[in-house]
Scaffold this active site. Structure first.
Site, PDB file in Angstrom:
ATOM      1  N   ASP A  19       7.485  17.195 -56.761  1.00  0.00           N
ATOM      2  CA  ASP A  19       8.921  17.372 -56.994  1.00  0.00           C
ATOM      3  C   ASP A  19       9.535  15.979 -56.879  1.00  0.00           C
ATOM      4  O   ASP A  19       9.781  15.498 -55.774  1.00  0.00           O
ATOM      5  CB  ASP A  19       9.526  18.317 -55.955  1.00  0.00           C
ATOM      6  N   GLU A  79       7.644  18.291 -62.045  1.00  0.00           N
ATOM      7  CA  GLU A  79       8.839  18.867 -62.656  1.00  0.00           C
ATOM      8  C   GLU A  79       9.391  17.909 -63.710  1.00  0.00           C
ATOM      9  O   GLU A  79       9.409  16.696 -63.519  1.00  0.00           O
ATOM     10  CB  GLU A  79       9.913  19.123 -61.596  1.00  0.00           C
ATOM     11  N   ASP A 151      12.006  20.268 -50.497  1.00  0.00           N
ATOM     12  CA  ASP A 151      11.286  19.400 -51.428  1.00  0.00           C
ATOM     13  C   ASP A 151       9.794  19.735 -51.467  1.00  0.00           C
ATOM     14  O   ASP A 151       9.188  19.769 -52.542  1.00  0.00           O
ATOM     15  CB  ASP A 151      11.495  17.930 -51.046  1.00  0.00           C
TER      16      ASP A 151
END
Length: 166
Positions: A19, A79, A151
């Site tokens: 992430d 991502e 996160d």
């Protein structure tokens, strides 16, 4: 009908989810054996907000390289960049993402990219899930004793999405 549990001959695939963020980059490592997922590790790479941008990108790159060296994943997922209202924030996020991808590719890992809604859909069942819903479902899917940080949870969710084929 094949069993959902892995046979002794089913190979285990280690997956790393990322992430990306300039301030905090989350990571999550899981093992997939057949259809079974197992938690390995997760955490965050943090940069000093007062440090120059190149130094912060170096921290992310070295942190990813250290994680790859420590856990030896076979594949990685990250991502995709989403557009913020602030173009400068989007640009900075893209640079953090680029530092992470560079480290992953430099380590010889194939990298899959997933959109935010795709990750949430895979883990929670709908693309508009909240951070708390993602944390809760990651906890349940990986049988964790508590919710990981937002996160780390999102990085684990990215790895889970990859394990499920997106």
């Amino acid at each position: 009908m094949p069993s959902a549990t892995a046979s002794p001959h089913t190979p285990t695939l280690r997956l790393l989810g990322i992430d990306p963020g300039l301030r905090i980059t989350g990571f999550g490592v899981i093992d997939r054996t057949g259809s079974k997922l197992a938690y390995v590790a997760s955490g965050c790479i943090r940069t000093d907000e007062k440090a120059p941008l190149p130094e912060r990108l170096g921290v992310i790159s070295r942190g990813i390289a250290d994680i790859v060296a420590a856990y030896a994943p076979a594949q990685a997922s990250i991502e995709e960049v989403f557009l913020n209202k602030n173009p400068w924030s989007t640009l900075l996020l893209g640079q953090a993402r680029g530092a992470a991808i560079g480290a992953l590719v430099g380590a010889g890992l194939p990298v899959a990219e997933y959109g935010t809604m795709q990750i949430k859909q895979s883990v929670v069942g709908h693309g508009r899930a909240t951070k708390e819903q993602v944390q809760h479902m990651v906890r349940r899917l990986l049988s964790l004793s508590g919710d990981p940080s937002p996160d780390a949870a999102y990085a684990l969710a990215c790895a889970i999405a990859h394990a499920h084929g997106g």
